[in-house]
Design a protein around this motif. Structure first.
Motif, PDB file in Angstrom:
ATOM      1  N   HIS A   1       6.279  11.217  -4.245  1.00  0.00           N
ATOM      2  CA  HIS A   1       6.015  11.583  -2.809  1.00  0.00           C
ATOM      3  C   HIS A   1       6.804  11.075  -1.719  1.00  0.00           C
ATOM      4  O   HIS A   1       7.106  11.774  -0.824  1.00  0.00           O
TER       5      HIS A   1
ATOM      6  N   GLY B   1       3.947  16.191  -1.281  1.00  0.00           N
ATOM      7  CA  GLY B   1       2.958  16.545  -2.050  1.00  0.00           C
ATOM      8  C   GLY B   1       3.219  17.569  -3.156  1.00  0.00           C
ATOM      9  O   GLY B   1       2.727  17.465  -4.392  1.00  0.00           O
TER      10      GLY B   1
ATOM     11  N   TYR C   1       0.334  20.554   1.630  1.00  0.00           N
ATOM     12  CA  TYR C   1       0.794  21.177   0.350  1.00  0.00           C
ATOM     13  C   TYR C   1       0.721  22.532   0.183  1.00  0.00           C
ATOM     14  O   TYR C   1       1.655  23.342  -0.171  1.00  0.00           O
TER      15      TYR C   1
END
Length: 223
Positions: free
Chosen positions: A103, A127, A174
């Motif tokens: 990430h 994400g 995300y």
């Protein structure tokens, strides 16, 4: 493209840490190569990963001594700073620290492409590419917020404090990146990464139109 050292800049000095190094390199190797291809960008410099022995040491080193337990990694310049997977704290596990490092690397790569890329894109790409949270967990954790009609704007998702987690920023960033890729494709996301203000040029719609499309999609997904 990556060096790993302990927080003092030393090489691995124990069998346990050598195992951590191998696992981190193994996790990053394929991910870094895939990210470079997806985002059509060769990193401008090598990334250094500093490993801190535990959460208190990491929080102190990053100037956040009172930080929440979930805060286990960040980056400054070309240095990713993480807590040791051997001592992840109560909010993480060995595996989740490895995933979190992917990430962080994805976020760093976005910034290497465009230093002014906003947080919502950096966190969203991080994400989306690391897949730390399952799609079911993500949508279930924000369902109530969606139903109540208080989906944050892109500007709100640039929140640069620990309130970002409280407002479900990791999940919503995300979800917007996922929506852009699914609706408009990877090339469109690449264009936005390089200039996040040019929504019309990248997607053929305005920022407010994109947000409206996304909210409509989220309401269907949450129903």
């Amino acid at each position: 493209m990556v060096d790993i050292v302990d927080a003092n800049g030393n090489a691995a000095n124990s069998e346990e840490m050598e195992h951590v190094y191998r696992d981190l390199f193994g996790k990053l190797k394929g991910s870094v190569e895939e990210l470079v291809k997806k985002f059509k960008h060769r990193p401008s410099e090598k990334v250094v990963i500093e490993i801190y022995p535990d959460l208190p040491a990491f929080h102190q080193a990053t100037g956040e001594p009172g930080a929440p337990d979930w805060f286990m990694g960040t980056f400054e310049g070309n240095t990713l700073k993480i807590v040791s997977p051997l001592n992840p704290g109560p909010a993480h596990s060995y595996h989740s620290i490895l995933q979190s490092t992917v990430h962080l690397y994805a976020m760093w790569l976005v910034k290497d492409i465009n230093a002014s890329a906003p947080k919502w894109i950096c966190q969203g790409v991080g994400g989306y590419e690391s897949k730390q949270m399952s799609p079911d967990f993500i949508i279930n954790s924000v369902k109530d917020t969606i139903v109540r009609g208080i989906v944050p704007t892109f500007r709100e998702l640039n929140e640069d404090s620990f309130r970002f987690e409280e407002m479900k920023g990791f999940q919503f960033t995300y979800l917007i990146v996922q929506f852009i890729v699914d609706r408009y494709g990877m090339d469109a996301l690449n264009r936005l990464v390089r200039d996040a203000e040019q929504f019309n040029e990248a997607l053929g719609c305005s920022e407010s139109e994109l947000h409206g499309q996304w909210v409509t999609h989220l309401k269907k997904a949450a129903s």
